[in-house]
Design an enzyme around this catalytic site. Sequence first.
Site, PDB file in Angstrom:
ATOM      1  N   ASP A   1      10.648 -41.915  47.842  1.00  0.00           N
ATOM      2  CA  ASP A   1      10.697 -41.035  48.993  1.00  0.00           C
ATOM      3  C   ASP A   1       9.973 -41.884  50.066  1.00  0.00           C
ATOM      4  O   ASP A   1       8.848 -42.325  49.731  1.00  0.00           O
ATOM      5  CB  ASP A   1       9.855 -39.814  48.605  1.00  0.00           C
ATOM      6  CG  ASP A   1       9.973 -38.730  49.594  1.00  0.00           C
ATOM      7  OD1 ASP A   1      10.799 -38.101  50.026  1.00  0.00           O
ATOM      8  OD2 ASP A   1       8.770 -38.418  49.892  1.00  0.00           O
TER       9      ASP A   1
ATOM     10  N   GLU B   1      14.620 -44.497  50.296  1.00  0.00           N
ATOM     11  CA  GLU B   1      14.750 -43.725  51.365  1.00  0.00           C
ATOM     12  C   GLU B   1      13.998 -44.249  52.431  1.00  0.00           C
ATOM     13  O   GLU B   1      13.102 -44.304  52.660  1.00  0.00           O
ATOM     14  CB  GLU B   1      14.452 -42.064  51.124  1.00  0.00           C
ATOM     15  CG  GLU B   1      14.562 -41.415  52.127  1.00  0.00           C
ATOM     16  CD  GLU B   1      13.686 -40.236  52.617  1.00  0.00           C
ATOM     17  OE1 GLU B   1      14.171 -39.275  53.072  1.00  0.00           O
ATOM     18  OE2 GLU B   1      12.656 -40.310  52.259  1.00  0.00           O
TER      19      GLU B   1
ATOM     20  N   ASP C   1      14.221 -17.090  35.979  1.00  0.00           N
ATOM     21  CA  ASP C   1      13.295 -16.669  37.218  1.00  0.00           C
ATOM     22  C   ASP C   1      13.612 -16.883  38.260  1.00  0.00           C
ATOM     23  O   ASP C   1      12.620 -16.771  39.346  1.00  0.00           O
ATOM     24  CB  ASP C   1      11.768 -17.396  36.683  1.00  0.00           C
ATOM     25  CG  ASP C   1      12.170 -18.932  36.949  1.00  0.00           C
ATOM     26  OD1 ASP C   1      13.251 -19.546  37.108  1.00  0.00           O
ATOM     27  OD2 ASP C   1      11.211 -19.744  36.550  1.00  0.00           O
TER      28      ASP C   1
END
Length: 536
Positions: free
Chosen positions: A203, A277, A26
């Site tokens: 994150d 992070e 895909d």
Amino acid sequence: MSSSAWWRDAAIYQVYPRSFRDSNGDGEGDLQGVIAGLPYLADLGIDAIWLSPFYKSPNKDGGYDVADPRDVDPRFGTLADAKELIEAAHSHGIKFIADIVPNHFSSDHIWFQEALNSPKGSVARSRFHFYDGRGENGEIPPNNWISIFRGPAWTRTPDGQWYLHLFDSSQPDLNWNNPDVAADFEKTLRFWLDLGVDGFRIDVAHGAVKENLLVDHRDPERLIDALRLDFLDISEEERAGLLSDVPFFDREGVHEVYRKWRSILNEYPGDRMTVAEAFVYPSSRAARYVREGELHQVFNFNFMMLGWDAATMRASIERTLAELVDVKAPATWVLNNHDTPRVVTRIGGARKARALAMLIHALPGGIYIYQGEELGLPSADLPDNARQDPAFIRSGGTDKGRDECRVPIPWDSKLPNYGYGTGTPWLPQPTDWAQYSMDVEAADPDSSWSLYKKSLTLRHSHPALGGEGVPTWIEAPAGIMHFTREPGLEVVVNTTDNQITVAVSGSSILLESAAGSSLQGGQLAIAANTTTWLQR
Ligand code: NOJ
């Protein structure tokens, strides 16, 4: 946690799953593609993979807009695929690190939909940052903050209130003062830990808690410039002034969150880990995230932002190691990721990038490798109409965004799309990437891939490589970095464009980032832009 826990000096490979390998044609990478790539990663010699998000998401920001953190997005596969991948990684001796995104959810998350459909002041709204606007009719946002992807950091809802989003408007920031938020993330941590993940990359780890939410910033545009990891033209002095007090980053409250998370990880066997992070300023603030009882590692972005210069790199290495001594955390070294230009492009060519990689591979602590870095891939040129990054879209194209480092990687020079998959890749691959394909590089003993493989193999077998401690520095001519590590390793890095002769104690060359140096009678004539490892 034992003092020799695996993550303390691991080589961790970042998989950006959308661009790694597409198993179903895909045009988008998927979890079965990662499974198919595991033998290759095992052969390379890495210790762990970190996967950028593969959770349910409308994919407005490459999956960092999470609509359900405990389910897999159909474009990546199913939960069963995730389970299979974790087990398959383990059977190859590879640990598995998942990504967790505590700063925001996707606007498609059920909580945000509920908040939109609930009245002002409701519990549903208090899970995010909803406020009335300023001005006569509330038409001015609650403060003047700018989104990291540009444009206002606030979006107005149909009933007139505004919600905060430090990133895209599809990524509403969570309010960590609401206990539902902490409880939900604890559930998510346990969900993936129970499935067998070995750790989490966190994150925007420094962002969850905000202060002074209704106060204007003195220079919000320039603040966002200073926060960019892609080396904008900004003086160190100006950056320091702006970054020393960011109202939405590095607030004291985030540490409480991570102390709780650490206690959850500690309940599980097997040295599970976290890596933050957290781009904070000054760099010494980063050490606060890896204090006893908090997180395990923090990405060393300050080193990543340096140019190819022996003196500044040495100063940064010494500072990093010194800052971490008290908290007893190992250093990390990272050259690029899915948000930054690729190291080859940033540093000025493949030769320097290889020498830089061999430098960080010789340092104490852990290293991170971003997929394709081992192939020496440069950032790709892209036509604007191919770009999808919200940073490109929201800035009206003045910021080119991060797509250039996210182009699907080349596996096989003889296959369509370089073997990434049979469907048209979601970002176009450059026409000259056959030279970087894995089949070509694996067959070439002088390729970047072969260098990474040799270096990672030595990191496992040589007693002075990996591990912790500090290098012993040897004073060297300008442009040269020279150190030893015990037992028996000597490292010389030449960051100049000239060959330079250096007195060494090593008796043979173990590995060099490029050919062209010679060793005779205790003198190493090291070629330009080269790193050499010597056996003493
Ligand atoms: C940092 C991630 O690495 C980046 O890709 C993302 O856009 C932002 N955080 C927002 O989640």
